[in-house]
Design an enzyme around this catalytic site. Sequence first.
Site, PDB file in Angstrom:
ATOM      1  N   ARG A   1       0.812  -1.232   0.000  1.00 28.42           N
ATOM      2  CA  ARG A   1       0.000   0.000   0.000  1.00 28.42           C
ATOM      3  C   ARG A   1       0.837   1.269   0.000  1.00 28.42           C
ATOM      4  O   ARG A   1       0.379   2.323   0.441  1.00 28.42           O
ATOM      5  CB  ARG A   1      -0.977   0.036   1.177  1.00 28.42           C
TER       6      ARG A   1
ATOM      7  N   LYS B   1       1.955  11.108 -11.483  1.00 28.72           N
ATOM      8  CA  LYS B   1       1.006  10.248 -12.203  1.00 28.72           C
ATOM      9  C   LYS B   1       1.692   8.923 -12.514  1.00 28.72           C
ATOM     10  O   LYS B   1       2.727   8.888 -13.179  1.00 28.72           O
ATOM     11  CB  LYS B   1       0.590  10.900 -13.521  1.00 28.72           C
TER      12      LYS B   1
ATOM     13  N   GLU C   1       7.273  17.839 -26.313  1.00 26.14           N
ATOM     14  CA  GLU C   1       6.654  18.143 -25.011  1.00 26.14           C
ATOM     15  C   GLU C   1       7.204  19.462 -24.452  1.00 26.14           C
ATOM     16  O   GLU C   1       6.511  20.161 -23.721  1.00 26.14           O
ATOM     17  CB  GLU C   1       6.879  17.005 -24.008  1.00 26.14           C
TER      18      GLU C   1
ATOM     19  N   LYS D   1       6.112  22.374 -15.778  1.00 28.48           N
ATOM     20  CA  LYS D   1       5.355  21.246 -15.220  1.00 28.48           C
ATOM     21  C   LYS D   1       5.193  21.392 -13.711  1.00 28.48           C
ATOM     22  O   LYS D   1       4.111  21.160 -13.162  1.00 28.48           O
ATOM     23  CB  LYS D   1       6.044  19.923 -15.565  1.00 28.48           C
TER      24      LYS D   1
ATOM     25  N   GLU E   1      -5.364  17.174 -11.171  1.00 27.62           N
ATOM     26  CA  GLU E   1      -5.921  17.385 -12.501  1.00 27.62           C
ATOM     27  C   GLU E   1      -7.414  17.666 -12.506  1.00 27.62           C
ATOM     28  O   GLU E   1      -8.190  17.001 -13.180  1.00 27.62           O
ATOM     29  CB  GLU E   1      -5.639  16.169 -13.396  1.00 27.62           C
TER      30      GLU E   1
ATOM     31  N   ARG F   1      -4.036  21.564 -14.355  1.00 20.31           N
ATOM     32  CA  ARG F   1      -3.150  20.504 -14.830  1.00 20.31           C
ATOM     33  C   ARG F   1      -3.560  19.953 -16.187  1.00 20.31           C
ATOM     34  O   ARG F   1      -2.752  19.401 -16.920  1.00 20.31           O
ATOM     35  CB  ARG F   1      -3.092  19.376 -13.784  1.00 20.31           C
TER      36      ARG F   1
ATOM     37  N   ASN G   1      -2.212  18.743 -21.190  1.00 25.31           N
ATOM     38  CA  ASN G   1      -2.721  17.818 -22.192  1.00 25.31           C
ATOM     39  C   ASN G   1      -2.935  18.463 -23.555  1.00 25.31           C
ATOM     40  O   ASN G   1      -3.578  17.880 -24.420  1.00 25.31           O
ATOM     41  CB  ASN G   1      -4.017  17.186 -21.698  1.00 25.31           C
TER      42      ASN G   1
ATOM     43  N   HIS H   1      -2.946  16.298 -26.537  1.00 24.00           N
ATOM     44  CA  HIS H   1      -3.033  14.916 -26.082  1.00 24.00           C
ATOM     45  C   HIS H   1      -4.370  14.261 -26.394  1.00 24.00           C
ATOM     46  O   HIS H   1      -4.444  13.042 -26.524  1.00 24.00           O
ATOM     47  CB  HIS H   1      -2.746  14.817 -24.579  1.00 24.00           C
TER      48      HIS H   1
ATOM     49  N   HIS I   1      -3.705  11.042 -28.195  1.00 25.26           N
ATOM     50  CA  HIS I   1      -4.055   9.715 -27.687  1.00 25.26           C
ATOM     51  C   HIS I   1      -4.918   8.951 -28.684  1.00 25.26           C
ATOM     52  O   HIS I   1      -4.766   7.744 -28.850  1.00 25.26           O
ATOM     53  CB  HIS I   1      -4.811   9.832 -26.348  1.00 25.26           C
TER      54      HIS I   1
ATOM     55  N   HIS J   1       5.148   8.765 -28.783  1.00 30.72           N
ATOM     56  CA  HIS J   1       4.144   9.582 -28.080  1.00 30.72           C
ATOM     57  C   HIS J   1       4.268  11.065 -28.443  1.00 30.72           C
ATOM     58  O   HIS J   1       3.269  11.724 -28.769  1.00 30.72           O
ATOM     59  CB  HIS J   1       4.294   9.382 -26.565  1.00 30.72           C
TER      60      HIS J   1
END
Lengths: 379, 379
Positions: free
Chosen positions: B127, B149, B191, B233, B243, B247, B251, B254, B258, B271
């Site tokens: 955990r 993330k 990026e 960032k 997010e 945040r 994207n 993106h 994606h 990517h």
Amino acid sequence: MSHSTTITVRTPSATYDVEIAPNLLATIGSRIDALLNGALTSGKQRAFVVTSPEIWALHGKAFAASFPTAPIVLEVPSGEEHKRLATIERLAEELANHGADRDSLLIAFSGGVLGDMTGFLAAGYMRGIRYVQVPTTLLAQVDSAIGGKTGVNLAAGKNLFGAFHHPLAVYADTAVLGTLPDAQLRAGLQESVKAGIIRDRALFNYMDEHSDTILSGNIEALTHVVAASVLVKAKVVAADEKESGERMLLNLGHTLGHAIEAATHYKQLLHGEAVAWGMLAAIGIAERRAFVTTAEADHMGRVIRTYGPLQNFSANVGDLVALTAKDKKNRSGSRSFVLPIGIGDATVVRDVSPAELTDATEAMMELRGDFHRGQQVSA
Amino acid sequence: MSHSTTITVRTPSATYDVEIAPNLLATIGSRIDALLNGALTSGKQRAFVVTSPEIWALHGKAFAASFPTAPIVLEVPSGEEHKRLATIERLAEELANHGADRDSLLIAFSGGVLGDMTGFLAAGYMRGIRYVQVPTTLLAQVDSAIGGKTGVNLAAGKNLFGAFHHPLAVYADTAVLGTLPDAQLRAGLQESVKAGIIRDRALFNYMDEHSDTILSGNIEALTHVVAASVLVKAKVVAADEKESGERMLLNLGHTLGHAIEAATHYKQLLHGEAVAWGMLAAIGIAERRAFVTTAEADHMGRVIRTYGPLQNFSANVGDLVALTAKDKKNRSGSRSFVLPIGIGDATVVRDVSPAELTDATEAMMELRGDFHRGQQVSA
């Protein structure tokens, strides 16, 4: 008159209510809709129920009928062997295929195994969505549904992979306990005995004095026991959300209990039964250290046995001691152990020696014959 | 003189430093040991490195030699297809079998795919244990290693299962970028172009004016670009850790990026290349909405192409538009889209219509021929 209690769990990361009362299921859907400010009625948000085929067959119709629109049902077979990442992945794919998004809500309508998994599914799906616990076993109602511990097993051990992720609310319907097999009820009550021993002498006394009523399934007595047990858990979790200190007290009986479960491959005993055996061993160590008097040790042992019979099991003392070294509460090599101090208090020690543990385990193993004179001990 | 920069990421749940400099690898072990107050030297705590066979073959010897005692190495093959729960489970079992406990530390010595996985492994093992990021690609250094993330892919989509779990520190050794294939360097730089467009006009201008130096692999220029991108960032993550708003700006490009990756099964484009295509589409929408002038749109398009060539790909406009509906940033049915406002600012809109998106996607698809006159477009 039946009891109805709301207990608020307050932790640094979440605050939520645990409602404890008979017959909550009849209104569960509208309660959850109200919690979401009517988002189920308006269709803005969607609910997904994770449950077992057995639970759903017994209660699914009433459960679904209480919702403004019937929730989507994801079924998982009962059994510890399904508590694995492969099941989580299958459920996550189903959620994605049903178009579940970040505003979707999961509902764990189940016992502890599936409740832990549903919590972890909610923790991980899209990096975290909300969930509600509707625990259907006593063990889940008094323990696993509260406190945000979620996860799955690895081959290497139970609950070794998971997350802390609190539910939005917990609804413990004590009338549902009427459908529990007697052995599960008794095993679950061991966690309430544990709660009494570590933090609530009054609960311990109540369970001592009203064992017949409780064990007969009297709903008011059970509701009282569940509420008192939840209060202990809520207080402990509030004091130590992430288990760095106080929360370890909840593990009374669990160090050796987990070892017994592992040694018997989770097949011979219910969790509460293994914990009961572990508590007997811990009480033995506490007695030899004079943390408890012999009279207190006998008293606790008697109450634990009242909520038995404790199933017999086959294991080797050396194996059990070795398995305790793998407990995930251990840090940097030292072994943690919870010991009672009198009845109603407890502490965590880190200096239980292998010899001390071996003695206590041997003494515990010898007790097996006392409880099951008819059974052959095959260790 | 080479640049050396430390940027502190501050979020409600964690504060940590990102160190950016050439040749950090030579001292990485002692840096991490210092971070743990000497717990590796004293043997109180243990470190486990998660890396790829390729990275380890290139840098493993120097890396391991910098530690007081060589860390245990867990290898994962490169490639998006391994970014699944099955790999996480295999790694978790290995950790358990090596006796990793709650005080153990993971080190992601890798690009972004394995960095995301290592972070999730750390988030879930017992955990939650601590981890450090030592990103080896530009994409990981400027983006994925920072911000907490973590996660894995589902069959239903990328990064659909994971956790927010911040590293204890990030060490970006820009000298390592010298071993990157040119296409990966160029894709990663997209990026940084994105960071400039959404929040840092000066970075955008620097990348416009010094593209030859940057693309030649000049270590000081790269260190400057990485540091400036990390700062963008860090600021965005500090403003919105989970997010819910700010945040999402990260994207830019993106949503469609994606979709392009999904439509091409993650095999035709890197990517950063897919994001570059997505940025061109987003800039197109922004221009038609007059969020940016035609001159600004052309300028951004020119810089994006400078860091190309953008690989061609095969996809159908209708499929791409349909795939954007599955984006996990979407909530309760509405589609989120990041659009630039001039150069150096951006915003999230939720009202991009299917027709508007279709137009922009078609315009983007038409650009493919411009960049690759020699290649056959097979959509």
